[in-house]
Design an enzyme around this catalytic site. Structure first.
Site, PDB file in Angstrom:
ATOM      1  N   GLU A 252       0.863  -1.208   0.000  1.00 63.01           N
ATOM      2  CA  GLU A 252       0.000   0.000   0.000  1.00 63.01           C
ATOM      3  C   GLU A 252       0.883   1.236   0.000  1.00 63.01           C
ATOM      4  OE1 GLU A 252      -2.023  -0.949   3.714  1.00 63.01           O
ATOM      5  OE2 GLU A 252      -3.662  -1.859   2.587  1.00 63.01           O
TER       6      GLU A 252
ATOM      7  N   CYS B 163     -10.437  -0.254   7.769  1.00 60.13           N
ATOM      8  CA  CYS B 163      -9.753   0.992   8.080  1.00 60.13           C
ATOM      9  C   CYS B 163     -10.431   2.186   7.422  1.00 60.13           C
ATOM     10  CB  CYS B 163      -8.282   0.916   7.679  1.00 60.13           C
ATOM     11  SG  CYS B 163      -8.001   0.561   5.948  1.00 60.13           S
TER      12      CYS B 163
END
Lengths: 655, 655
Positions: B311, B407
Site C-alpha cells: 500500500e 480501516c
C-alpha cells in the site's frame, strides 16, 4: 518415423546455430556441473551422480531439476545431427552412462524422488513435474538417437515409458492421473515416431483423454493429503485445475487458460494425436485453442501469457505491454504447437505465427553473447519502474545471467539447434512439399518414391530474396508450396528457371502451389516484398489504443532510449509518418533500422512544481512539442546496448 | 487549546454529514457488535468485553482491531459536537465504561495484548500497531471530550499516555523505540492541545526525533527474535525500514516512501511539532515531503500510493492509472497533513490539495448509500481485468461492503463528521482569518479580543457563488483572507456590501487579504468562476502521455461505460474539443455533467480473426472512427450505477 530435418546454412541463422553450439551448450554444461563462478549451483549432474550411487549427498535444486539436464542433452543431440563433434559426443555418452546408472531396476528415473522422497513416487503429480521430467528425458533420448544413431538412452527411456505405462491407465489397478505440467504427452508421440511402438502413442492418448475428467485427479490427490515440494511444511493448497488446463476435458476447452507453457505443450500433443489418429474432435479443439491463443491473447511479438501471477494467460484482448509476462518458453511452446498444426493442415496462419514468435520473441530471449537471457519479454520498459514498482519487478530491463530456474535458456538452445525441423513439411499423399520458413538450408525428402533435394538460399530478415534449387535423380511431378507471408504488402514474385511465372490460380490457404514436373537443377526464385509498415492493434486491446507498431517483414521493431531519448511515452508520430528502412552495418552487428519523424513533448513551461495543469493555458501542450528524428531497431535485439526505456507501441497523433 | 470548528450548513456537504450520522455511524456500530448479517464479524466490542472480564472468549480480528472502535467513537464525538443525540451519547458512554473497564491498572489498554499475548506487550512495535491503537483511542477521547465535555475517556487516555511516557523515551531504562504504524505522534499533539500537558507534546517529539536513528529500532527488535502476528509461526522477516519511514531520521527525509498512510500520519505530526515548537528544520522537511508527495507522486484525484504491494509509494511520476492503489485512508492522511501545514503557513497550495483530495478521492471512497466503500481508488477500470488479471484483483469495479479490515470506512466517517475543522484557520498575531474551503457553515473565533462570527453560504461544487456575513459586537479591524482556488481560470470577483472591490494588491500566497475594519452585518461576495477545463499531466507521467482529463472547479471528471459505451480506450477527443457543463437533476442525484464530442474507433473491417493489421490498409484506422457524443460525470460518483469501465484520462488526438 521421424521426419527429415533441413540442414541450416543461412547468413542469419547459421550464426545463431553456431552461438548455441560454441557458446550456449558448453556454457550450459558448466552450469549443470556447478562450475560457473557467481552463478547459483544447478546440482543437476550432481543429483544424477548421487542417484547413481557414485557420490554421497542430498538432492539440490528444484523438483524438476532433471529436466535442465535433459534439455541440454536434447540440444546436444540436435547439434550433433548437423555438426558432428567427437568431444561433445564423448561427453554426452558419459552423461548417458550416468543417467542410465541412476535409472532404477523397474525403469523409473527421477533423481528427486530417488534421492529425497522415494515414498512419494507418483503421489504428487499435481506439483512434482515427475512425468514432465520423464518427457524431457524421452525427448533427449529421441534427439540423441536421431543425432548419433545411438540407442542406449532411447532403450532406457523405452523401459521408463513401459514402466509409466504399467503405472498409469484406465485399467483397474492403474492410476487414472496425469502430470501437473504437460510434456510427457508430446514426448511419448516422439518416442512412438522413433520406435514405431504404438503403446507409447496410446499412453499419450490416455493422458490427453483423461485430463479434465471428473472427479478431478488433482482434487483426488488433494483429498488424500497432497504433498507439495513448494511449501516449507510440505502442505498443499487446493489445486487450481484451470492453471493446469485440467478444468475441462481437453476436447471441450475453448480458450487458452492457466500456465501458458503447460497449455502450449498440451496443445502440441493434442495436434500430434489429432494428426496420427485422424481425430476430428481433437482437431477442432486444437483449431479453437489456436484461434483463441493467436488472435485474442498473443502479443505482436508472438509472446503469450499476460501475467506473471502463475505465468499465465488472463483473458481475451488483455495484453498489457508493461506488466506482461510473455515467457520465452511459452512462445517456444507456441512454435511447437504451430509446427504440429502445419503437419495436420498446411495453412500459412500457423507458419505466420511460428515465424513471428521465432524471429521476435525467441531471439529476444537470448542476448547476442549467448550468456544472458530474458524469461519475461515486455513490450514496454521503464527501468526505474522495474526496480521500484513491485508490480513490475519481474520485468527486467536487461538480460540477466542464467537463472537458478533455468527453463528458458536450454529451451532456446534445443529449439535453435533443431531449427531445421520447422522449415518444411511434406504431404506425401498430395505429393506436396511445403516451404514454411525462408531460411537457407539443404533438405531431402522422398515424394512418390523419388528423393527430392531442395537447396534454399534466403536473405531474411534484412532482404526478401529466396532461391530454391531442386535436385532430382529423374524428372518428377510434385507440388512445391511456397508460403506467402502475411507481412507481404503485395504478392511475392515467382520466377522458375528465370521466367516470371503467374501462380495466382494455385494459391491455397496462403501457399503458392507450383505443381509441375520438376527436373534436376530447376531453379525457383521467390521474391518477397519487404517494407517497413505501420501496424495497428484490434480496438479491444486497450493497451494499444491510439498506438502503432512498426514491422519490417517478419520483424517487429521498437524504440529504445539509446536512439530516441526518454521518456519514450512523450514521443508520438503522425499516422502518415513515412518509414525508411536503412541497413546500418555499425548498429547492433548490422541491422536494418527504421527511421521516421516524430514529435516529442517537451517540459517547456513545466516548473516541476506541479504534476497537472490546464492544457488551454498559454504554454499548453500543443505548442510544447518538438520535431525529432526517430530510429526503431529490431525488437529481438533490444536491451543489448543499455538498460534504458524501450517501447514497441508508439503513440499516434491522428491528423 | 483545541481550535474552534465551523458548523457545517451546506447544500452539498450537509447531506454527507447526515449520511454519516444517520447511516454510517449506526451501521458501523452494528458491524462493531457483529450484528450485520453476511458481513465478517468485527469482534471489536467483544474483545473489549473479554478484556474487561465481562465475557469469556478469545481475541478476534486483526491485531489493530481496537482502532476500528476508536475511530467510530471519534466520529461519534465529532457528530455529537454539531448534532446532540442523547441516545447515541448514552450508547457511547456505555462503550466508554467498557473501554475504561478494559484498561489495566497501570493505564495500559490494548485488547489484543491483554487477552492474547500479555507476554508480548511492547515487544513487537514493528508489527503490532500497539501505539497506533493507543493513538486512535486518544483521538477518540479528545473528540468525545470536545463533543460532549465529558472527561472520562480523556482522563483514562491521559493515564495511558502517562504509562506510555514511562515506558518510552531517551532516558536510560526506557525503550528507545517507536511504532511500526505512525499515529500516536499526531494523537499526542491533540492530547496536548486538549489538556495543555506538555509531557504529551514532548513524548510526541521523542517519537518523531527517534525515528530512523541508527542503530534502527526495528532491526534491534528483529535481532531479539521479533514476533509477528501476521505469520502462522509468529516469525518475522527482516523489517523494511523504508516501509515504515524509519530508514532515515525524519529531518533528512526528502521523498515520500513506503506505506502511504503511515507516511501521511507522520508528516502531519511533524507539521504539528514544527508549528508548536517553531522547529525550522522540521518545517523544511515537511515542505520537502509535501512537494514530493503532491507534485511528483499524487494522482489528479488527490490519490497517493501507486502500488498495492505494501500500500505504498513507488517513485516520482510513477502513477499508473489501472494498477494504482490510492487508498482512501492515505488521502485522508494527506488532508490531515495539508490541514497542519495550513496552520503553520497559509499557502493556498495546501488547501488546493486538501480540497482536491476531499471532493474527489475521499468522497469516491463511499457509495451514495453510505454502506459500500472503495479502499482502492483507480483512475481506470476494466472490470474483466479486475476479475481475471491477478495484477488487478485489488482494483474493484464496484464498492464492496464493509471489509474485515475496516480501516477506510470509519476514517471517512471521522473526517466528514469533523469537516468543520478544515474550513478556516486563524493567525491571531496577524489578526487574520483564512477561509480555505468554500462550504456553507457558521464559524466563531476570537481576534484581538473580539468574537468574530462568520456565516458562509456556498454552492460548490456545482456553482461558484460564495457569500460571507460577518457578525461582530463592535467594529473590529482584521483581515479576512479568501483562498483563490487554483482551478479558477480567472481571478474571482469580490464584492463587499454589494460593491465590487479590487483586491489585487492584497493577494498573498494564493489568498485575497481583505484587511479592513469590519462591522456587524458586513457582507462579502466571493464569486469563483467555474468552468469545465481540459487538464494535462506532466510529460514525465508516462501513464498519461497523450491524454487529458476534465476538471470542473474542484471536481475531477471521468468517463463511464454507462454513458459512453466500451472500450473507453477507443474513445478520443481533439485537444480543442469544447466542453459544456450542464446540470442534470436526473443524473446520480443531480450533478453537473460535462458534455463534449469525441471519436470512437470502430471494429469495422476487423474480422475478429486477427489482433493486428497494417494500418495503411484500405480499412485502416483513419477511416474506422465515428463521431460520438461524450458525457463525463464527477469522479467521486463513479461506480454508483454499474460495474462498467471507467476512465479519468481520455486520449487526445492532436490536430
Amino acid at each position: 518415423m521421424l521426419p527429415n530435418r533441413a540442414r541450416i546454412a543461412d547468413p542469419f541463422w547459421t550464426s545463431y546455430e553456431r552461438l548455441v553450439r560454441e557458446t550456449v551448450i558448453p556454457y550450459q554444461w558448466e552450469t549443470l556441473n556447478d562450475r560457473v563462478p557467481d552463478a547459483e549451483p544447478s546440482y543437476a549432474v550432481r543429483n544424477f551422480r548421487i542417484a547413481a550411487g557414485v557420490e554421497e549427498g542430498s538432492f539440490g535444486g528444484f523438483v524438476f531439476q532433471d529436466s535442465d539436464l535433459a534439455k541440454w542433452l536434447e540440444a546436444v543431440g540436435h547439434s550433433l545431427a548437423s555438426h558432428p563433434d567427437p568431444d561433445l559426443e564423448r561427453q554426452a555418452d558419459e552423461l548417458i552412462e550416468l543417467i542410465v546408472a541412476a535409472q532404477q531396476p523397474d525403469g523409473y528415473l527421477n533423481t528427486y524422488f530417488t534421492i529425497k522422497r522415494p515414498d512419494m513416487r507418483w503421489k504428487s503429480l499435481t506439483h512434482c513435474h515427475e512425468l514432465y521430467c520423464a518427457g524431457h528425458m524421452i525427448e533427449a533420448a529421441v534427439a540423441y538417437y536421431g543425432g548419433t544413431g545411438k540407442r542406449k538412452l532411447l532403450d532406457a527411456m523405452c523401459r521408463f515409458a513401459d514402466h509409466i505405462d504399467s503405472v498409469f491407465g484406465a485399467e483397474s489397478g492403474k492410476l487414472r492421473g496425469y502430470d501437473g505440467h504437460q510434456e510427457i504427452e508430446l514426448a511419448l508421440v516422439k518416442l512412438y515416431r522413433a520406435t514405431g511402438n504404438e503403446r507409447y502413442l496410446k499412453l499419450s492418448q490416455f493422458f490427453i483423454d483423461e485430463r479434465g475428467q471428473q472427479p478431478y485427479f488433482f482434487d483426488r490427490e488433494y483429498e488424500e493429503g497432497l504433498f507439495s515440494p513448494w511449501t516449507e511444511d510440505g502442505k498443499s493448497g487446493k489445486p487450481d485445475n484451470a492453471y493446469h488446463q485440467a478444468h475441462l476435458p481437453v476436447r471441450e476447452q475453448t480458450v487458452a487458460l492457466g500456465h501458458s507453457v503447460r497449455a502450449m505443450y498440451m496443445y502440441a500433443a493434442m495436434a500430434d494425436l489429432a494428426q496420427l489418429n485422424g481425430d476430428r474432435e481433437l482437431l477442432e479443439a486444437c483449431r479453437r485453442l489456436w484461434e483463441n491463443t493467436t488472435t485474442k491473447q498473443m502479443y505482436i511479438t508472438g509472446g503469450i501469457g499476460s501475467t506473471h501471477h502463475g505465468e499465465a494467460f488472463t483473458f481475451d484482448y488483455d495484453l498489457p505491454n508493461d506488466t506482461v509476462y510473455a515467457e520465452t518458453c511459452a512462445s517456444i511452446g507456441l512454435i511447437f504447437f504451430a509446427n504440429r498444426m502445419l503437419q495436420v493442415e498446411a495453412d500459412s496462419k500457423y507458419a505466420d505465427v511460428l515465424e513471428r514468435a521465432l524471429y521476435n520473441l525467441v531471439l529476444a530471449g537470448m542476448a547476442q553473447d549467448g550468456r544472458h537471457y530474458f524469461y519475461v519479454n515486455p513490450l514496454e520498459v521503464w527501468p526505474e519502474a522495474s526496480e521500484k514498482n513491485p508490480g513490475k519487478h519481474h520485468v527486467k530491463p536487461t538480460r540477466p545471467k542464467w537463472y537458478g530456474c533455468a527453463c528458458c535458456p536450454p529451451n532456446v538452445a534445443r529449439l535453435i539447434s533443431s531449427l531445421g525441423d520447422y522449415v518444411y513439411t511434406v504431404n506425401e499423399q498430395a505429393r506436396t512439399v511445403y516451404a514454411h520458413l525462408f531460411i537457407g538450408s539443404d533438405y531431402e525428402t522422398v515424394l512418390g518414391g523419388h528423393t527430392v533435394k531442395l537447396r534454399q538460399h534466403a536473405s531474411l530478415p534484412w532482404q526478401g530474396d529466396v532461391k530454391l534449387e531442386v535436385s532430382l535423380p529423374e524428372p518428377t511431378r510434385f507440388a512445391l508450396a511456397l508460403r506467402i507471408p502475411s507481412w507481404c504488402t503485395e504478392l511475392p514474385r515467382l520466377a522458375i528457371n528465370g521466367e516470371v511465372t503467374d501462380y495466382s490460380s494455385g494459391v491455397k490457404a496462403g501457399y503458392a502451389h507450383i505443381d509441375r514436373e520438376w527436373s534436376d537443377g530447376d531453379r525457383v526464385e521467390w521474391l518477397l516484398p519487404l517494407s517497413a509498415e505501420w501496424i495497428e492493434a484490434h480496438p479491444e486491446i486497450r493497451a494499444n489504443a491510439g498506438k502503432a507498431a512498426i514491422q519490417y517483414g517478419p520483424l517487429v521493431y521498437c524504440l529504445e532510449e539509446a536512439d530516441n531519448g526518454k521518456p519514450l511515452a512523450s514521443v508520438s508520430v503522425r499516422r502518415d509518418a513515412p518509414l525508411r528502412a536503412r541497413f546500418d552495418s555499425e548498429l547492433l552487428g548490422g541491422v536494418v533500422a527504421i527511421e521516421t519523424k516524430g514529435r516529442k513533448r517537451t517540459t517547456d513551461g513545466w516548473s516541476g512544481q506541479s504534476a497537472y495543469r490546464r492544457s488551454g493555458s498559454a504554454s499548453g501542450a500543443a505548442s510544447s512539442a518538438a520535431d525529432i528524428p526517430l530510429r526503431a531497431v529490431p525488437y529481438f535485439l533490444w536491451g543489448n546496448r543499455s538498460g534504458g526505456e524501450m517501447s514497441v507501441w508508439i503513440r499516434v497523433s491522428d491528423s
